[in-house]
Design an enzyme around this catalytic site. Structure first.
Site, PDB file in Angstrom:
ATOM      1  N   TYR A 118      34.987 -78.840  67.940  1.00  0.00           N
ATOM      2  CA  TYR A 118      34.602 -79.877  66.966  1.00  0.00           C
ATOM      3  C   TYR A 118      33.794 -79.124  65.696  1.00  0.00           C
ATOM      4  O   TYR A 118      33.646 -77.863  65.624  1.00  0.00           O
ATOM      5  CB  TYR A 118      33.730 -81.077  67.595  1.00  0.00           C
ATOM      6  CG  TYR A 118      34.592 -81.533  68.537  1.00  0.00           C
ATOM      7  CD1 TYR A 118      35.946 -82.275  68.204  1.00  0.00           C
ATOM      8  CD2 TYR A 118      34.122 -81.769  69.989  1.00  0.00           C
ATOM      9  CE1 TYR A 118      36.745 -82.743  69.086  1.00  0.00           C
ATOM     10  CE2 TYR A 118      35.085 -82.082  70.777  1.00  0.00           C
ATOM     11  CZ  TYR A 118      36.208 -82.983  70.473  1.00  0.00           C
ATOM     12  OH  TYR A 118      37.215 -83.435  71.299  1.00  0.00           O
ATOM     13  N   ARG A 121      25.620 -78.492  74.041  1.00  0.00           N
ATOM     14  CA  ARG A 121      26.625 -77.991  74.818  1.00  0.00           C
ATOM     15  C   ARG A 121      27.368 -77.031  74.075  1.00  0.00           C
ATOM     16  O   ARG A 121      27.758 -77.285  72.576  1.00  0.00           O
ATOM     17  CB  ARG A 121      27.782 -79.304  74.961  1.00  0.00           C
ATOM     18  CG  ARG A 121      28.911 -78.807  75.642  1.00  0.00           C
ATOM     19  CD  ARG A 121      29.824 -80.065  76.098  1.00  0.00           C
ATOM     20  NE  ARG A 121      29.305 -80.567  77.511  1.00  0.00           N
ATOM     21  CZ  ARG A 121      30.175 -80.745  78.412  1.00  0.00           C
ATOM     22  NH1 ARG A 121      31.450 -81.038  78.031  1.00  0.00           N
ATOM     23  NH2 ARG A 121      29.799 -81.285  79.558  1.00  0.00           N
ATOM     24  N   SER A 151      29.329 -86.201  83.389  1.00  0.00           N
ATOM     25  CA  SER A 151      29.312 -85.512  82.086  1.00  0.00           C
ATOM     26  C   SER A 151      30.231 -86.529  80.951  1.00  0.00           C
ATOM     27  O   SER A 151      30.511 -87.478  81.431  1.00  0.00           O
ATOM     28  CB  SER A 151      30.628 -84.331  82.493  1.00  0.00           C
ATOM     29  OG  SER A 151      30.494 -83.432  81.444  1.00  0.00           O
TER      30      SER A 151
END
Length: 755
Positions: free
Chosen positions: A562, A610, A401
């Protein structure tokens, strides 16, 4: 010691019996508002672990239970005209009425006062005249509610309705039956509890229950209707009720379990969904622990604190397993199109208590058939089967990851990145991902973040991808592109996570002018049309450089609060233009960026996204939103969804636990038939195999396990005695492919036993 027990269920009765047995001088009274012959529900399942504790603490009760038990090993799963059987599970059950009779008799034998048909005085009143008050007054505990300011309960009502019924014959196994009706999916859970009786629980989503008209039926009508719906499983026989009513399951938890001399026990303290059969089990184990702690500790306060310390971790673990099982049944309709054996495996492993390896020990024949259906060659664990994304074939299902390292200088990856990513590539994973690589200096999280806004950075990344491809042939390396948004301009993690820099801060941009932590982080500038275009072009330029750098896969980071994630969440996007408001608008800019990047990213190379599938906060992204977000990206050409959660708002309340994020990946995969990458506290190869075989994920991403052990994948292969092409040891390391010998741990066995 004077002890008052509120509630004459199994937990309260057993606590009274144990406390009296340990000290006959204790004066113990149990208050039970119902008559001794009254009971609700039908059968009770106890585990071998619980029985072992009972055998040790009170052999007389254990012997009586042993005589009453019916035992069986099989689970039958009926799925679309297929009846599948899994063996080796080891159940023991008896009638709830018989269990209460045994405990009544034991209490009477020991001298416990049983006050039936008598409402207990309030706990506060009892505490004035008793040394200990045990509140075992059930899921609707009046004691808990009276002192809610101290216990601070949290009660969650779930989405299914269920009813407890009984059949006057014994099923020969634990049986799960699915009925696909015109109103929706209904399910039956059934198991024997005597030679001629079985518990039958019928459950369905609330909206199905209403559509079927159960909300308008009385007890007798509901019972007859359930018998008709599940006539095949019942062999046409009737069901009976016992003051049975439809209810929605409520999960109860408490921040504290004791208050002064009063302590909660059993359902008053905690509940766990019936689908893992743990309500009575937990109550009996509570009683065992409470009695032991009262006996062992010098003061009552220390005893109650020790009791809570001992039981809370066990209960919370059970509640996590029960929650996973409960959610599985809530989403049952989404699994029905799975092949029969995969569906059965998925059901059996739904709580994560039963795993692939565990099931292989219990029933190797059934497990082998599931592996064959999955496509495992002989001797190949599921995690070592290949997987194809667009033009890229991954040799196994393990992904390292993305993990932020915070050691770059001016965005340049250096020797640390080469060693870090190179080591994980040599460690056998099928896909190794970079940390979030930032598309601009202003898009960094910290000054130590890497970037791809310059050709110099692209050249540095080329050095790393070349090493992976040359030294670990068959390993793919992917880049994750992102922009920090409002979470930028902060210190490195170990210097103060999410804290602004002491100096040298740069201006931030975001969907809306909301600081990550008000009064701590700076207020970002909301992007206007020119700003949106500029950011999109930064992603495009970075993607072009990533392609030239030799990356095999590109992942667009739309998670964790983000910049792109900030557009998706209603908690962080308060815009009133075309990029805010309903989800379709909030998706607009992330999709624009995706489309622009996909256009310049080489067609044969896959692109993933993601997402944070939930914000773990009220008013945030929901599971339904996550499916819609995934559907949108898949519709625009995403080859897989990397399904993470949270980190969007600081006030989040995640439900941490083993594999705690994987249900979100599971739901997206089965709702959309799109490949997913599961993440979130997946730590064992057994978990990986279980997730893959159950159809909950296509790839599994592990982070911290790869920090602990860069060769995690190779060691997983060795642990499973796998030596095939999906996990080759590098030639220089081949001599170390077997576990090193250790010091001798066995000892000569005694040849004689002397009396």
């Amino acid at each position: 010691m004077r002890v008052a027990v509120i509630g004459g269920g199994p937990g309260g009765l057993y606590a009274a019996a144990l406390l009296k047995r340990l000290d006959p001088a204790r004066e113990i009274t149990v208050w039970e508002r119902n008559a001794p012959e009254d009971t609700f529900g039908f059968g009770v399942v106890l585990s071998d672990e619980t029985l072992g504790g009972i055998e040790h603490a009170d052999p007389a009760v254990y012997r009586a239970l042993q005589e009453a038990f019916v035992r069986w090993d099989d689970i039958h799963i009926a799925h679309r005209r297929h009846l599948l059987t899994s063996s080796g599970h080891g159940f023991a059950a008896l009638g709830r009425h018989r269990l209460l009779e045994i405990l009544h008799a034991r209490c009477a034998e020991l001298g416990v006062r049983l006050r039936f048909r008598t409402e207990a005085p309030p706990a506060a009143e009892l505490a004035a005249t008793h040394d200990l008050v045990v509140a075992a007054d059930g899921v609707h505990s009046a004691t808990r509610e009276a002192h809610a300011d101290v216990f601070r309960p949290r009660i969650t009502t779930h989405r299914c309705r269920y009813i407890w019924l009984a059949a006057d014959f014994a099923f020969d196994a634990f049986r799960f039956e699915i009925a696909e009706t015109e109103h929706g999916v209904m399910q039956l859970h059934a198991y024997p509890f005597s030679a001629d009786s079985s518990t039958v629980i019928v459950e369905m989503r609330e909206e199905v229950w209403e559509a079927a008209g159960f909300d308008e039926l009385d007890e007798a009508e509901s019972t007859a209707r359930c018998a008709k719906i599940f006539a095949e499983a019942l062999g046409g026989r009737a069901l009976r009720s016992n003051k049975s009513s439809w209810t929605a399951f409520r999960t109860v938890s408490n921040e504290r379990w004791f208050h002064g001399r009063t302590v909660l026990l059993g359902d008053a303290a905690h509940t766990a969904h019936f689908s893992i059969g743990s309500g009575t089990k937990l109550a009996v184990e509570d009683a065992l622990a409470l009695a032991a702690c009262v006996e062992e500790q010098p003061t009552l306060e220390e005893a109650l604190a020790a009791y809570e310390r001992e039981r809370r971790p066990v209960v919370e673990s059970t509640q996590r397993a029960a929650a996973a099982s409960l959610r599985w049944f809530e989403e049952l309709a989404g699994y029905l199109d799975q092949p029969p054996r995969q569906f059965a495996f998925n059901l059996l492993t739904r709580s994560r208590r039963v795993t692939h390896d565990n099931l292989r020990l219990r029933d190797p024949v059934f497990t082998s058939s599931v592996e064959r259906d999955f496509g495992c060659p002989p001797g190949t664990p599921p995690m070592f089967t290949p997987f194809r994304l667009r033009g890229l074939t991954l040799r196994n299902r393990i992904m390292v990851s993305p993990m932020d390292l915070y050691v770059a200088e001016d965005g340049l990856p250096g020797d640390f990145h080469l060693v870090h990513l190179g080591a994980r590539a040599l460690g056998g994973a099928g896909l190794v991902m970079t940390e979030m690589v930032c598309v601009s200096p202003e898009g960094r999280i910290t000054p130590g973040c890497t970037g791809l806004w310059s050709d110099e950075q692209a050249d540095a990344w080329s050095r790393i991808t070349a090493f992976v491809h040359e030294r670990s042939p068959g390993t793919a390396i992917g880049v994750q592109l992102g922009h920090s948004g409002r979470k930028g301009s902060t210190r490195r993690m170990w210097e103060g996570i999410d804290q602004p820099l002491p100096e040298g801060n740069w201006p931030l941009t975001a969907a809306s002018p909301l600081p990550y932590r008000p009064g701590v982080n700076q207020i970002p500038h909301a992007l206007d049309r020119a700003g949106l275009t500029a950011v999109r072009e930064e992603f495009v330029a970075a993607a072009r450089r990533a392609a030239r750098s030799g990356f095999d896969l590109l992942e667009l980071h739309c998670a964790h609060g983000y910049l792109l994630s900030g557009f998706l969440s209603p908690l962080t996007n308060l815009r009133d233009d075309a990029y805010g408001g309903p989800l379709a608008n909030r998706l607009r800019f992330p999709l624009e960026v995706f489309d622009a990047v996909r256009e310049v990213w080489p067609d044969e190379r896959p692109m993933t996204v993601r997402i944070s599938a939930t914000d773990w906060a009220e008013g945030g992204t929901t599971a339904e939103d996550a499916v819609a977000i995934a559907r949108a990206f898949a519709g625009h050409g995403a080859d897989a969804l990397d399904v993470s959660t949270g980190q969007v708002v600081p006030e989040e309340r995640p439900e941490y636990g083993r594999s705690y994020q994987t249900p979100y990946a599971d739901r997206i995969r089965n709702a959309l038939a799109v490949p997913v990458i599961a993440v979130g506290a997946i730590s064992s190869w057994d978990d990986v195999n279980s997730l893959l075989l159950a159809g909950r994920a296509d790839l599994c991403a592990l982070a911290r396990p790869h920090l602990y052990d860069p060769h995690w994948t190779l060691h997983a292969a060795a642990a499973q005695t796998y030596q095939g092409p999906a996990a080759p040891w590098p030639d220089p390391y081949r001599a170390g492919s077997r576990p090193p010998p250790t010091g001798r741990t066995d000892a000569p066995k005694p040849r004689l036993t002397l009396g």
